[in-house]
Design a protein around this motif. Structure first.
Motif, PDB file in Angstrom:
ATOM      1  N   UNK A  66       0.834  -1.203   0.000  1.00 32.96           N
ATOM      2  CA  UNK A  66       0.000   0.000   0.000  1.00 32.96           C
ATOM      3  C   UNK A  66       0.864   1.247   0.000  1.00 32.96           C
ATOM      4  N   UNK A  67       1.962   1.206   0.740  1.00 33.79           N
ATOM      5  CA  UNK A  67       2.871   2.348   0.783  1.00 33.79           C
ATOM      6  C   UNK A  67       3.412   2.640  -0.610  1.00 33.79           C
ATOM      7  N   UNK A  68       3.809   1.581  -1.339  1.00 36.75           N
ATOM      8  CA  UNK A  68       4.297   1.754  -2.712  1.00 36.75           C
ATOM      9  C   UNK A  68       3.194   2.270  -3.631  1.00 36.75           C
ATOM     10  N   UNK A  69       1.997   1.712  -3.487  1.00 39.73           N
ATOM     11  CA  UNK A  69       0.909   2.019  -4.413  1.00 39.73           C
ATOM     12  C   UNK A  69       0.349   3.426  -4.241  1.00 39.73           C
ATOM     13  N   UNK A  70       0.128   3.853  -2.995  1.00 43.14           N
ATOM     14  CA  UNK A  70      -0.525   5.150  -2.825  1.00 43.14           C
ATOM     15  C   UNK A  70      -0.070   5.960  -1.603  1.00 43.14           C
ATOM     16  N   UNK A 116     -10.849  12.498   1.625  1.00 49.05           N
ATOM     17  CA  UNK A 116      -9.583  11.890   1.222  1.00 49.05           C
ATOM     18  C   UNK A 116      -9.376  10.496   1.812  1.00 49.05           C
ATOM     19  N   UNK A 117      -9.471  10.377   3.093  1.00 53.25           N
ATOM     20  CA  UNK A 117      -9.050   9.150   3.773  1.00 53.25           C
ATOM     21  C   UNK A 117      -9.942   7.959   3.443  1.00 53.25           C
ATOM     22  N   UNK A 122     -10.869   2.500   1.063  1.00 49.43           N
ATOM     23  CA  UNK A 122     -11.550   1.606   0.115  1.00 49.43           C
ATOM     24  C   UNK A 122     -10.566   1.017  -0.895  1.00 49.43           C
ATOM     25  N   UNK A 123      -9.670   1.849  -1.416  1.00 41.44           N
ATOM     26  CA  UNK A 123      -8.674   1.383  -2.385  1.00 41.44           C
ATOM     27  C   UNK A 123      -7.794   0.300  -1.770  1.00 41.44           C
ATOM     28  N   UNK A 124      -7.422   0.474  -0.509  1.00 37.91           N
ATOM     29  CA  UNK A 124      -6.500  -0.472   0.142  1.00 37.91           C
ATOM     30  C   UNK A 124      -7.051  -1.889   0.200  1.00 37.91           C
ATOM     31  N   UNK A 125      -8.357  -2.031   0.335  1.00 40.43           N
ATOM     32  CA  UNK A 125      -8.938  -3.377   0.422  1.00 40.43           C
ATOM     33  C   UNK A 125      -8.872  -4.123  -0.906  1.00 40.43           C
ATOM     34  N   UNK A 126      -8.525  -3.417  -1.989  1.00 41.37           N
ATOM     35  CA  UNK A 126      -8.451  -4.037  -3.315  1.00 41.37           C
ATOM     36  C   UNK A 126      -7.028  -4.180  -3.826  1.00 41.37           C
ATOM     37  N   UNK A 130       1.514  -6.912   0.020  1.00 35.40           N
ATOM     38  CA  UNK A 130       2.952  -7.150  -0.171  1.00 35.40           C
ATOM     39  C   UNK A 130       3.554  -6.321  -1.309  1.00 35.40           C
ATOM     40  N   UNK A 131       2.838  -6.240  -2.460  1.00 38.53           N
ATOM     41  CA  UNK A 131       3.445  -5.598  -3.635  1.00 38.53           C
ATOM     42  C   UNK A 131       2.642  -4.423  -4.189  1.00 38.53           C
ATOM     43  N   UNK A 132       1.376  -4.266  -3.825  1.00 38.99           N
ATOM     44  CA  UNK A 132       0.569  -3.153  -4.307  1.00 38.99           C
ATOM     45  C   UNK A 132      -0.216  -3.421  -5.573  1.00 38.99           C
ATOM     46  N   UNK A 133      -0.093  -4.637  -6.130  1.00 40.57           N
ATOM     47  CA  UNK A 133      -0.876  -4.983  -7.325  1.00 40.57           C
ATOM     48  C   UNK A 133      -2.328  -5.226  -6.924  1.00 40.57           C
ATOM     49  N   UNK A 134      -3.200  -5.377  -7.935  1.00 42.03           N
ATOM     50  CA  UNK A 134      -4.613  -5.658  -7.683  1.00 42.03           C
ATOM     51  C   UNK A 134      -4.752  -6.996  -6.959  1.00 42.03           C
ATOM     52  N   UNK A 135      -5.504  -7.000  -5.870  1.00 39.46           N
ATOM     53  CA  UNK A 135      -5.692  -8.211  -5.083  1.00 39.46           C
ATOM     54  C   UNK A 135      -6.732  -9.117  -5.736  1.00 39.46           C
TER      55      UNK A 135
END
Length: 166
Positions: A66-70, A116-117, A122-126, A130-135
């Motif tokens: 998640x840190x990498x993704x957003x 914002x938050x 919501x995005x994080x649950x998808x 580990x890597x930030x790709x689509x779950x």
């Protein structure tokens, strides 16, 4: 002799840990100048000069994927919102993963939370933790979203359920 080797090993590991902290220090120093609300020591500091050794930010409290993704994008949006609404005393209390989603605790206005938050929660649950790709899978028990590649690596430890396509 065994005791001497354990002391040498401990000294070597301790040195590695401090070396990593020294390398990351400039990154965190710049990050906290741009986004002061990401400083975990912010809530403990009072007025006056402070010398502290920055070793992590509150973004490091969220899973790596998640840190990498957003992570930085979320910080940018929060800073933008705070600037637009003239909020100066914003402070993040805690950042963590809970029930397979991002949980962001702060002392900010409710409207910031809605604008914002919630979007990033919501995005994080998808996204894979580990890597930030689509779950595409979610683990049973301790609920975490994983992509197919990361699920294969964790398969020996956890049981998974395939997510339905939206």
């Amino acid at each position: 002799m065994k005791r001497l080797f354990s002391k040498i090993y401990f000294a070597k590991e301790h040195f590695k840990m401090w070396l990593v902290k020294l390398v990351k220090f400039p990154y965190y120093w710049v990050l906290f100048k741009i986004y002061p609300f990401l400083n975990p020591l912010q809530k403990r500091q009072t007025k006056g000069p402070h010398m502290c050794f920055y070793t992590y930010s509150l973004l490091d409290c969220m899973p790596e994927g998640w840190n990498k993704a957003f992570g930085l994008q979320m910080a940018k949006e929060i800073k933008q919102w705070l600037k637009e609404h003239n909020v100066t005393d914003y402070m993040v209390i805690d950042v963590k993963e809970k029930w397979g989603r991002l949980h962001w605790y702060d002392n900010g206005p409710t409207q910031l939370y809605r604008d914002v938050i919630v979007k990033y929660e919501k995005i994080s649950s998808k996204l894979c933790v580990r890597c930030g790709k689509k779950a595409t899978y979610v683990s049973k028990g301790y609920i975490l979203p994983f992509c197919e590649d990361c699920m294969r690596k964790e398969k020996s430890i956890r049981n998974f359920i395939k997510l339905k396509k939206d």
